[in-house]
Scaffold this motif. Structure first.
Motif, PDB file in Angstrom:
ATOM      1  N   ALA A 162      -7.833  12.019  -1.194  1.00  0.00           N
ATOM      2  CA  ALA A 162      -8.970  11.103  -1.197  1.00  0.00           C
ATOM      3  C   ALA A 162      -8.593   9.762  -0.570  1.00  0.00           C
ATOM      4  O   ALA A 162      -9.463   8.963  -0.261  1.00  0.00           O
ATOM      5  N   ASN A 163      -7.290   9.540  -0.392  1.00  0.00           N
ATOM      6  CA  ASN A 163      -6.828   8.309   0.255  1.00  0.00           C
ATOM      7  C   ASN A 163      -7.298   8.278   1.703  1.00  0.00           C
ATOM      8  O   ASN A 163      -7.618   9.317   2.289  1.00  0.00           O
ATOM      9  N   ASN A 164      -7.243   7.107   2.266  1.00  0.00           N
ATOM     10  CA  ASN A 164      -7.453   6.956   3.697  1.00  0.00           C
ATOM     11  C   ASN A 164      -6.106   7.280   4.360  1.00  0.00           C
ATOM     12  O   ASN A 164      -5.276   6.401   4.566  1.00  0.00           O
ATOM     13  N   ILE A 165      -5.895   8.566   4.656  1.00  0.00           N
ATOM     14  CA  ILE A 165      -4.620   9.018   5.201  1.00  0.00           C
ATOM     15  C   ILE A 165      -4.336   8.339   6.541  1.00  0.00           C
ATOM     16  O   ILE A 165      -3.188   8.024   6.854  1.00  0.00           O
ATOM     17  N   GLY A 166      -5.376   8.064   7.299  1.00  0.00           N
ATOM     18  CA  GLY A 166      -5.193   7.361   8.576  1.00  0.00           C
ATOM     19  C   GLY A 166      -4.575   5.990   8.373  1.00  0.00           C
ATOM     20  O   GLY A 166      -3.666   5.589   9.106  1.00  0.00           O
ATOM     21  N   LEU A 167      -5.035   5.254   7.344  1.00  0.00           N
ATOM     22  CA  LEU A 167      -4.462   3.944   7.047  1.00  0.00           C
ATOM     23  C   LEU A 167      -3.029   4.085   6.546  1.00  0.00           C
ATOM     24  O   LEU A 167      -2.156   3.287   6.900  1.00  0.00           O
ATOM     25  N   ASP A 168      -2.781   5.117   5.742  1.00  0.00           N
ATOM     26  CA  ASP A 168      -1.419   5.349   5.243  1.00  0.00           C
ATOM     27  C   ASP A 168      -0.455   5.580   6.408  1.00  0.00           C
ATOM     28  O   ASP A 168       0.636   5.000   6.451  1.00  0.00           O
ATOM     29  N   GLN A 179      -9.178  19.681   5.405  1.00  0.00           N
ATOM     30  CA  GLN A 179     -10.594  19.472   5.670  1.00  0.00           C
ATOM     31  C   GLN A 179     -11.308  20.785   5.963  1.00  0.00           C
ATOM     32  O   GLN A 179     -12.446  20.981   5.580  1.00  0.00           O
ATOM     33  N   ARG A 193       0.835  -1.215   0.000  1.00  0.00           N
ATOM     34  CA  ARG A 193       0.000   0.000   0.000  1.00  0.00           C
ATOM     35  C   ARG A 193       0.865   1.258   0.000  1.00  0.00           C
ATOM     36  O   ARG A 193       0.560   2.230  -0.701  1.00  0.00           O
ATOM     37  N   GLN A 206      -0.935   4.678   9.514  1.00  0.00           N
ATOM     38  CA  GLN A 206      -0.879   3.424  10.268  1.00  0.00           C
ATOM     39  C   GLN A 206       0.115   2.463   9.618  1.00  0.00           C
ATOM     40  O   GLN A 206       0.911   1.819  10.312  1.00  0.00           O
ATOM     41  N   LYS A 252      -1.288  14.977  10.544  1.00  0.00           N
ATOM     42  CA  LYS A 252      -2.659  15.208  11.015  1.00  0.00           C
ATOM     43  C   LYS A 252      -3.042  16.676  10.879  1.00  0.00           C
ATOM     44  O   LYS A 252      -4.184  16.994  10.515  1.00  0.00           O
TER      45      LYS A 252
END
Length: 119
Positions: free
Chosen positions: A74-80, A115, A58, A82, A108
């Motif tokens: 648009a990515n899941n920055i939290g998952l990135d 946002q 990923r 993590q 963050k």
């Protein structure tokens, strides 16, 4: 230049992220992983190739999007984050702690600022 022998670190520094991503492919579970590569992740417990292969895959996709100047908000920055944190932890908990204490708050803040700009 003849007679100059590069240091191991010089050679490793020239290897691309894609090299490492494909070196961790599941097809190498019973060859490279079991014999050698698992030792590169001393804090990966249990030492399962899939556990490190998925986040590295990923992150490689993320790096490619960034390198090609594609948007990543648009990515899941939290998952990135993590994934980054997990892989660093498998390698070196001290580096993982540095990343979590310095880089993650900045990431963050950037995401939060983005946002705030959205309608």
């Amino acid at each position: 230049m003849p007679g100059i022998v590069p240091a191991d670190g010089d050679i490793i520094a020239q290897l691309s992220f894609g090299f490492w991503r494909y070196l961790l492919a599941s097809r190498y579970t019973h060859t490279l992983w079991m014999d050698a590569l698992r030792h590169a992740f001393p804090h990966l417990v249990p030492q399962d190739l899939g556990t490190v292969e998925r986040p590295v895959h990923r992150l490689h996709l993320l790096r490619n999007r960034i390198a090609h100047l594609e948007p990543v908000f648009a990515n899941n920055i939290g998952l990135d984050v993590q994934d980054m944190t997990a892989v660093l932890g498998y390698l070196c908990p001290r580096t993982q702690a540095w990343f979590g204490g310095t880089r993650v708050p900045r990431l963050k803040a950037v995401v939060a600022a983005r946002q705030a700009l959205l309608p």
